[in-house]
Design a protein around this motif. Sequence first.
Motif, PDB file in Angstrom:
ATOM      1  N   THR A 131       4.652 -20.333 -18.858  1.00 38.35           N
ATOM      2  CA  THR A 131       4.382 -21.285 -17.760  1.00 38.35           C
ATOM      3  C   THR A 131       2.905 -21.385 -17.433  1.00 38.35           C
ATOM      4  O   THR A 131       2.480 -22.338 -16.790  1.00 38.35           O
ATOM      5  N   GLY A 132       2.094 -20.403 -17.825  1.00 35.83           N
ATOM      6  CA  GLY A 132       0.670 -20.452 -17.536  1.00 35.83           C
ATOM      7  C   GLY A 132       0.307 -19.992 -16.129  1.00 35.83           C
ATOM      8  O   GLY A 132      -0.851 -20.011 -15.741  1.00 35.83           O
ATOM      9  N   ILE A 133       1.304 -19.556 -15.370  1.00 38.57           N
ATOM     10  CA  ILE A 133       1.058 -19.128 -13.983  1.00 38.57           C
ATOM     11  C   ILE A 133       0.126 -17.912 -13.938  1.00 38.57           C
ATOM     12  O   ILE A 133       0.245 -16.996 -14.730  1.00 38.57           O
ATOM     13  N   VAL A 134      -0.833 -17.965 -12.986  1.00 37.51           N
ATOM     14  CA  VAL A 134      -1.738 -16.844 -12.767  1.00 37.51           C
ATOM     15  C   VAL A 134      -1.290 -16.123 -11.494  1.00 37.51           C
ATOM     16  O   VAL A 134      -1.121 -16.751 -10.456  1.00 37.51           O
ATOM     17  N   THR A 135      -1.046 -14.842 -11.602  1.00 38.65           N
ATOM     18  CA  THR A 135      -0.592 -14.088 -10.434  1.00 38.65           C
ATOM     19  C   THR A 135      -1.762 -13.882  -9.475  1.00 38.65           C
ATOM     20  O   THR A 135      -2.777 -13.313  -9.859  1.00 38.65           O
ATOM     21  N   PRO A 136      -1.628 -14.365  -8.224  1.00 43.37           N
ATOM     22  CA  PRO A 136      -2.754 -14.249  -7.294  1.00 43.37           C
ATOM     23  C   PRO A 136      -3.014 -12.795  -6.900  1.00 43.37           C
ATOM     24  O   PRO A 136      -2.149 -11.936  -7.051  1.00 43.37           O
ATOM     25  N   ILE A 137      -4.199 -12.555  -6.395  1.00 38.34           N
ATOM     26  CA  ILE A 137      -4.623 -11.196  -6.117  1.00 38.34           C
ATOM     27  C   ILE A 137      -3.714 -10.503  -5.095  1.00 38.34           C
ATOM     28  O   ILE A 137      -3.375  -9.327  -5.240  1.00 38.34           O
ATOM     29  N   SER A 138      -3.267 -11.250  -4.086  1.00 39.66           N
ATOM     30  CA  SER A 138      -2.421 -10.628  -3.061  1.00 39.66           C
ATOM     31  C   SER A 138      -1.138 -10.117  -3.696  1.00 39.66           C
ATOM     32  O   SER A 138      -0.675  -9.014  -3.427  1.00 39.66           O
ATOM     33  N   LYS A 139      -0.592 -10.921  -4.605  1.00 41.37           N
ATOM     34  CA  LYS A 139       0.625 -10.531  -5.299  1.00 41.37           C
ATOM     35  C   LYS A 139       0.365  -9.297  -6.173  1.00 41.37           C
ATOM     36  O   LYS A 139       1.232  -8.442  -6.345  1.00 41.37           O
ATOM     37  N   ARG A 140      -0.825  -9.217  -6.706  1.00 43.46           N
ATOM     38  CA  ARG A 140      -1.149  -8.056  -7.546  1.00 43.46           C
ATOM     39  C   ARG A 140      -1.098  -6.774  -6.724  1.00 43.46           C
ATOM     40  O   ARG A 140      -0.594  -5.750  -7.168  1.00 43.46           O
ATOM     41  N   TYR A 141      -1.624  -6.871  -5.513  1.00 44.13           N
ATOM     42  CA  TYR A 141      -1.573  -5.683  -4.651  1.00 44.13           C
ATOM     43  C   TYR A 141      -0.121  -5.350  -4.278  1.00 44.13           C
ATOM     44  O   TYR A 141       0.266  -4.202  -4.177  1.00 44.13           O
ATOM     45  N   GLU A 142       0.662  -6.397  -4.079  1.00 44.07           N
ATOM     46  CA  GLU A 142       2.082  -6.154  -3.772  1.00 44.07           C
ATOM     47  C   GLU A 142       2.774  -5.444  -4.944  1.00 44.07           C
ATOM     48  O   GLU A 142       3.589  -4.549  -4.748  1.00 44.07           O
ATOM     49  N   LEU A 143       2.414  -5.855  -6.147  1.00 47.84           N
ATOM     50  CA  LEU A 143       3.008  -5.211  -7.329  1.00 47.84           C
ATOM     51  C   LEU A 143       2.607  -3.745  -7.413  1.00 47.84           C
ATOM     52  O   LEU A 143       3.431  -2.881  -7.723  1.00 47.84           O
ATOM     53  N   LEU A 144       1.326  -3.477  -7.105  1.00 49.01           N
ATOM     54  CA  LEU A 144       0.880  -2.083  -7.101  1.00 49.01           C
ATOM     55  C   LEU A 144       1.643  -1.302  -6.028  1.00 49.01           C
ATOM     56  O   LEU A 144       1.997  -0.137  -6.219  1.00 49.01           O
ATOM     57  N   GLY A 145       1.890  -1.993  -4.915  1.00 41.86           N
ATOM     58  CA  GLY A 145       2.668  -1.371  -3.841  1.00 41.86           C
ATOM     59  C   GLY A 145       4.065  -1.010  -4.327  1.00 41.86           C
ATOM     60  O   GLY A 145       4.588   0.072  -4.047  1.00 41.86           O
ATOM     61  N   TRP A 146       4.671  -1.926  -5.089  1.00 41.83           N
ATOM     62  CA  TRP A 146       6.004  -1.645  -5.653  1.00 41.83           C
ATOM     63  C   TRP A 146       5.939  -0.401  -6.553  1.00 41.83           C
ATOM     64  O   TRP A 146       6.802   0.478  -6.478  1.00 41.83           O
ATOM     65  N   ALA A 147       4.892  -0.331  -7.376  1.00 41.07           N
ATOM     66  CA  ALA A 147       4.800   0.773  -8.348  1.00 41.07           C
ATOM     67  C   ALA A 147       4.694   2.124  -7.651  1.00 41.07           C
ATOM     68  O   ALA A 147       5.333   3.098  -8.071  1.00 41.07           O
ATOM     69  N   LYS A 185      -6.255 -28.344   7.636  1.00 41.74           N
ATOM     70  CA  LYS A 185      -6.710 -27.302   8.559  1.00 41.74           C
ATOM     71  C   LYS A 185      -7.889 -26.528   7.957  1.00 41.74           C
ATOM     72  O   LYS A 185      -8.902 -26.335   8.620  1.00 41.74           O
ATOM     73  N   GLY A 186      -7.740 -26.095   6.733  1.00 40.19           N
ATOM     74  CA  GLY A 186      -8.850 -25.359   6.126  1.00 40.19           C
ATOM     75  C   GLY A 186      -8.394 -24.168   5.304  1.00 40.19           C
ATOM     76  O   GLY A 186      -7.223 -24.081   4.898  1.00 40.19           O
ATOM     77  N   TYR A 187      -9.281 -23.221   5.077  1.00 42.73           N
ATOM     78  CA  TYR A 187      -9.027 -22.080   4.198  1.00 42.73           C
ATOM     79  C   TYR A 187      -8.883 -20.792   4.998  1.00 42.73           C
ATOM     80  O   TYR A 187      -9.665 -20.539   5.912  1.00 42.73           O
ATOM     81  N   TYR A 188      -7.903 -19.959   4.615  1.00 43.62           N
ATOM     82  CA  TYR A 188      -7.648 -18.712   5.322  1.00 43.62           C
ATOM     83  C   TYR A 188      -7.604 -17.549   4.339  1.00 43.62           C
ATOM     84  O   TYR A 188      -7.224 -17.715   3.169  1.00 43.62           O
ATOM     85  N   VAL A 189      -7.945 -16.361   4.845  1.00 40.02           N
ATOM     86  CA  VAL A 189      -7.899 -15.173   3.998  1.00 40.02           C
ATOM     87  C   VAL A 189      -6.442 -14.719   3.840  1.00 40.02           C
ATOM     88  O   VAL A 189      -5.687 -14.680   4.808  1.00 40.02           O
ATOM     89  N   THR A 190      -6.087 -14.391   2.619  1.00 40.07           N
ATOM     90  CA  THR A 190      -4.716 -13.962   2.306  1.00 40.07           C
ATOM     91  C   THR A 190      -4.452 -12.551   2.829  1.00 40.07           C
ATOM     92  O   THR A 190      -5.363 -11.725   2.885  1.00 40.07           O
ATOM     93  N   GLU A 191      -3.223 -12.302   3.184  1.00 36.64           N
ATOM     94  CA  GLU A 191      -2.797 -10.943   3.542  1.00 36.64           C
ATOM     95  C   GLU A 191      -2.677 -10.142   2.247  1.00 36.64           C
ATOM     96  O   GLU A 191      -1.918 -10.496   1.365  1.00 36.64           O
ATOM     97  N   ILE A 192      -3.429  -9.077   2.147  1.00 38.92           N
ATOM     98  CA  ILE A 192      -3.369  -8.245   0.943  1.00 38.92           C
ATOM     99  C   ILE A 192      -2.757  -6.909   1.327  1.00 38.92           C
ATOM    100  O   ILE A 192      -3.254  -6.208   2.208  1.00 38.92           O
ATOM    101  N   SER A 193      -1.637  -6.564   0.682  1.00 45.50           N
ATOM    102  CA  SER A 193      -0.806  -5.477   1.228  1.00 45.50           C
ATOM    103  C   SER A 193      -1.479  -4.109   1.231  1.00 45.50           C
ATOM    104  O   SER A 193      -1.340  -3.347   2.141  1.00 45.50           O
ATOM    105  N   CYS A 194      -2.217  -3.750   0.215  1.00 48.24           N
ATOM    106  CA  CYS A 194      -2.888  -2.456   0.286  1.00 48.24           C
ATOM    107  C   CYS A 194      -4.327  -2.623  -0.146  1.00 48.24           C
ATOM    108  O   CYS A 194      -4.595  -3.090  -1.243  1.00 48.24           O
TER     109      CYS A 194
END
Lengths: 469, 469
Positions: A248-264, B73-82
């Motif tokens: 699909t070419g989807i790029v996993t955003p950084i926030s999701k990456r941290y969530e994945l590390l959280g899962w691990a 509205k504009g741009y916001y900082v993402t919630e990053i879990s850890c």
Amino acid sequence: MLTYSFADIGSDALYHHLYQCIRDDILCGKLPAEFKLPSKRSFAKNLGVSNITVENAYAQLQAEGYIYSVAKKGYYVTEISCFAQPAGSRTENLPGQEMALKKYIADFVSNRISPQQFPFSVWSKLLRETLLNLHEELLETPPWGGVLQLRRAISQHLKEFRNMDVSAEQIIIGAGTEYLYGLLIQLLGRDKIYAVEDPGYHKISSIYEANGVQCCFIPVNKRGIDLKRLQASSCHVVHISPSHHFPTGIVTPISKRYELLGWAVGQEGRYIIEDDYDSEFRLAGKPIPTLQSIDRSERVIYMNTFTKTLASTIRISYMVLPQPLLEEFEKRLSFYSCTVSNFEQYVLAQFIEEGYFEKHINRMRTHYRRVRDEVVQAVRKSALATCCEITEEDAGLHFLLRIDTKLPDEELLQRADKAGIRLSALTEYYGNPTNDAPAHTFVVNYSGLSEAEIPNVVKLLTECILGQG
Amino acid sequence: MLTYSFADIGSDALYHHLYQCIRDDILCGKLPAEFKLPSKRSFAKNLGVSNITVENAYAQLQAEGYIYSVAKKGYYVTEISCFAQPAGSRTENLPGQEMALKKYIADFVSNRISPQQFPFSVWSKLLRETLLNLHEELLETPPWGGVLQLRRAISQHLKEFRNMDVSAEQIIIGAGTEYLYGLLIQLLGRDKIYAVEDPGYHKISSIYEANGVQCCFIPVNKRGIDLKRLQASSCHVVHISPSHHFPTGIVTPISKRYELLGWAVGQEGRYIIEDDYDSEFRLAGKPIPTLQSIDRSERVIYMNTFTKTLASTIRISYMVLPQPLLEEFEKRLSFYSCTVSNFEQYVLAQFIEEGYFEKHINRMRTHYRRVRDEVVQAVRKSALATCCEITEEDAGLHFLLRIDTKLPDEELLQRADKAGIRLSALTEYYGNPTNDAPAHTFVVNYSGLSEAEIPNVVKLLTECILGQG
């Protein structure tokens, strides 16, 4: 007494001819088990050959077990439990295996590099130098992780291009990522459940299956693998390509990456296999930080390969193990020899060190961008324009082509195949039928296309889809 | 409003510098989740840069998931879990892995070829020609079994030198026999029990263990693997080296070979893996027919390797599958890419076709015979002569040295190691402690020795064993 002719034996040694005659007679049953052979001396006299000839023939027959000797008595034929049938050529009866792969006018499925793009002259030069100067090194068994010089070069490359801080020792070289997956299963354990992306790269799940480990398809959404589904599963290891999901070419955003590390870190023994397979070919923006580089919990195994960046027929890939896994690997699996030839490891090391790899990637990126632009433009100018949509064209080497049609995917694929175009549908990359696969969407890998052939290929494709021609 | 300095940014693009500043602030927590970023226009004005610069930086941050946009509205900082901890160089803290292998004065354990023996000039010539003439072929994905030209050359070689009648299609190329064993486990099944020779080559049982399959040690007697013990076991697959057992050097006689074939046909699903790994280096007599060539029941999988005949650092091995297994392989495992680089497959194919391989083997055989003779003579002339016995010296590349001593093996090995001699005891090759391992017997692999160093090495060895020096 036994008699054999020594006429017409050509250049064969006398003893060998005699050995063969007796052996054949034993095999065909003419000389039965326990048959007593003539004494060496009288046999030699009878055949008109020297004693040594008979002695050598008997020695060979004895070494191979056809006959045995009894002290002070002589030589006897061995009991052979099942006699050989007359040998016939077995190769003639083989059902013809499809050895030659079908030739396509355009192949939108395979990753290929055209001969014009491969750096043959530099590669030749480095090979020549390596073969001249590194005699000792080429023949020296490398450490289990691979030739140190190559691992240092990769470590430096990862620092410069991916901002990754890994030591050469953490890098393990292998003959393709498929082979490395097999090693990882042995390292992480056969009792683990492995999560793969759905849709995803077929081979990954095939490898898990062939190795008899449980593998679970987790759907992919717009932010990469579905974390809720992953959490709800009992998977221990997740296999993802966050920089560029295939197909699909989807790029996993950084926030999701941290969530994945959280899962691990959420449970002992969880690991993330980060497959960064073509991150070098991101055609827009800067590459995104790898999971490996933001992981502080030693749960990420990073993998990458030169089969995409250099040539799929040069089988060199590598993985980066976190320290605890590295120690485990050394303890249990370091008996395996490195699967890549020293010759190619040294050449690749110099190719990277001397800056050729960087130049090659830049050149390829420009080339692929140009090919992509031309393909996209050709499609947009064609009759397809009004009934198709192109997505994910910024992420390396392929894009998705959604077609507004009532024809089933199967029909379109068959038409393409008939026209000499190898194409694949997005649905083919789904492993779990309950995960909704979007129909009429095709994966267009343009890496093997030359600019010159684009107009013709797009014309052919258009005709297939619109049913003309 | 946020402010960043654009001084001293060197050659970095303005947008990329801005992207980095904002990203770092997000990662260190300075810009918290949900923080609203300035509008592009006002931010650009404030920083004294163009709108495009800010737009590109925001786009990159958004692509990587650090920020998100809300329409109108504009741009916001993402919630990053850890949040990431401050990065430190992880490489510094690594416990030093033993990367350099210990250098020995003489290594009697490894199979090695000295640079004087490897055919560098021919190999270079063939490589140069291949790289010049085979551009298309080198980049073409080969069939799953490997490059056809190489498989044809091997098939021809097997016909001429082993009198084996196998088609190119039956031959599967892989990066070392270790890799091929892994494939065989996947092919024959993980539920099978695999019998290995005891004593035997360590790695084979290690591979079965690492793959989590049951492996059973069957003792070897003077005629090869103990058939009664094999029959009494519940093993399905037996892994043997009948042409030359390692490390005892025993050659399985022909009658025993037929008995083994009889065992295989005795029950559905039984197979023999015939490892013919250094049959080319038999130093006396003619080679003995392979099990594969006398098998009529399609139960023998033949394996051989170029890592012994050419160089252990060129990883090319192959196996010959009987037709039914070949079909099974194609169905289930042909998704695997061939693990050997096309470049080396084509060079090796020509090396064989043009007769260089035959010449090389003949030269190596002469060389090894000379080295063996000199080592054996040096031992027989030394003070060791009266207290040692050399056996199995006719079978390629190593012999057994039994020493009449009261010292434990461990002590002798330690002394040798201290003196710079790498040696192994026969006991080390036993897997099952209840199988009687003969003490004071050492495996002497002389393949890495040059003639010049023999007197000195044997002197050293004598001193170790007799406790002088």
